[in-house]
Write a protein that holds these residues in place. Structure first.
Motif, short mmCIF file in Angstrom:
data_model
loop_
_atom_site.label_atom_id
_atom_site.label_comp_id
_atom_site.label_asym_id
_atom_site.label_seq_id
_atom_site.Cartn_x
_atom_site.Cartn_y
_atom_site.Cartn_z
N SER A 70 0.84 -1.19 0.00
CA SER A 70 0.00 0.00 0.00
C SER A 70 0.88 1.25 0.00
N TYR A 72 -0.11 3.96 1.40
CA TYR A 72 -0.55 4.82 2.49
C TYR A 72 0.62 5.13 3.42
N TYR A 105 -9.71 -3.99 2.97
CA TYR A 105 -10.86 -3.26 3.50
C TYR A 105 -10.84 -3.25 5.03
N VAL A 108 -8.36 -0.69 6.09
CA VAL A 108 -8.89 0.69 6.09
C VAL A 108 -9.69 0.95 7.37
N TYR A 112 -8.79 3.75 10.20
CA TYR A 112 -9.77 4.74 10.67
C TYR A 112 -9.66 4.94 12.18
N TRP A 155 -9.48 9.86 3.86
CA TRP A 155 -10.76 9.49 3.26
C TRP A 155 -10.65 9.37 1.74
N ALA A 158 -9.21 5.97 1.27
CA ALA A 158 -10.19 4.93 1.57
C ALA A 158 -11.22 4.80 0.46
N CYS A 162 -12.09 1.43 -1.88
CA CYS A 162 -13.16 0.68 -1.21
C CYS A 162 -14.51 0.92 -1.88
N ILE A 170 -14.97 -3.07 6.04
CA ILE A 170 -14.34 -1.91 6.68
C ILE A 170 -14.83 -1.78 8.11
#
Length: 203
Positions: A70, A72, A105, A108, A112, A155, A158, A162, A170
C-alpha cells in the motif's frame, strides 16, 4: 451491500461505530487525562496504559501496509509515546497483539481507528499542558497533529480503494480495532486499590 449513494463512507462509518467510539472515549484511562485535577502521576499512568494499544495497532497496520504494498503513509507515534514514557519514568508495557487485517478493506477500518485517535489526542495534549505546564513530556499528543488536509487525505485513500460493497468489511476491521484498543487499555490499568487510575463505571 446496498447503500444510499448520497451517504459517504466517512459518515456511514462514524454512525456505525458510535458505540465503539463511546467505549474508548469513556474508558477510565482516557477519562483520567481530561480531569480538571489531573496530576503528573495520573498523566504518566494513563500514558503507560496507552502504550500497548498504540504500539500493537501500529505494528499490525505496518505489517498490513507492507504486505499489500500500500502507498498509504502511516504516521508512527509509538516512538513519541516511548519518549514521553521514558521522560516520565513509566514502564513500557508489551504491545497488544492485534490481528493483522484479513483484507485491504479491514485494513482501512483499522486505519480509521488509529488515525482518528490523533484527533482526540490533540484535545488531551492541550488540556494536559494547561493543567501541568508547557514543559510536560507531551510529544505523543502534540508533535504529529492530524491536520484537516491529512484527515481528508485518509478518506480520499479509503474511498479510492473501497467500493460500497466492501463497507461491511471496513466496519469489521474498525470494530476489531476498537475492541482490541479497549481491551489493551483495560488490561494495562494498574492493579491497585489506591489509584491514580481505577476501573470505575464509565457512564
Amino acid at each position: 451491500m446496498e447503500s444510499d449513494s448520497s451517504v459517504t463512507l466517512a459518515y456511514w462509518l462514524k454512525q456505525e461505530t458510535q458505540a465503539d467510539h463511546h467505549r474508548v472515549d469513556h474508558h477510565p484511562a482516557l477519562r483520567a487525562l481530561l480531569r480538571p485535577n489531573v496530576t503528573m502521576a495520573t498523566y504518566g499512568a494513563a500514558l503507560a496504559c496507552l502504550y500497548p494499544a498504540i504500539a500493537g495497532l501500529e505494528n499490525a497496520l505496518s505489517q498490513a501496509i507492507e504486505k499489500r504494498n500500500s502507498r498509504y503513509a502511516l504516521t508512527l507515534r509509538e516512538p513519541l509515546l516511548r519518549h514521553d514514557l521514558t521522560q516520565l519514568n513509566q514502564p513500557l508495557l508489551p504491545a497488544w497483539c492485534f490481528a493483522v487485517p484479513a483484507s485491504v478493506y479491514e485494513m482501512v477500518g483499522m486505519l480509521y481507528v488509529l488515525e482518528g485517535s490523533r484527533l482526540g489526542g490533540e484535545v488531551i495534549g492541550r488540556h494536559a499542558k494547561r493543567c501541568l505546564g508547557e514543559q510536560i513530556p507531551c510529544r505523543f499528543f502534540t508533535e504529529t497533529p492530524l491536520t484537516p488536509a491529512g484527515w481528508a487525505g485518509f478518506w480520499c485513500f479509503a474511498e479510492a480503494i473501497c467500493p460500497s460493497g466492501s463497507w461491511p468489511q471496513i466496519l469489521r476491521g474498525a470494530q476489531q480495532a476498537f475492541s482490541g484498543f479497549t481491551k489493551a487499555l483495560t488490561d494495562s490499568l494498574p492493579a491497585t486499590t489506591t489509584p491514580p487510575l481505577a476501573l470505575v463505571p464509565t457512564e
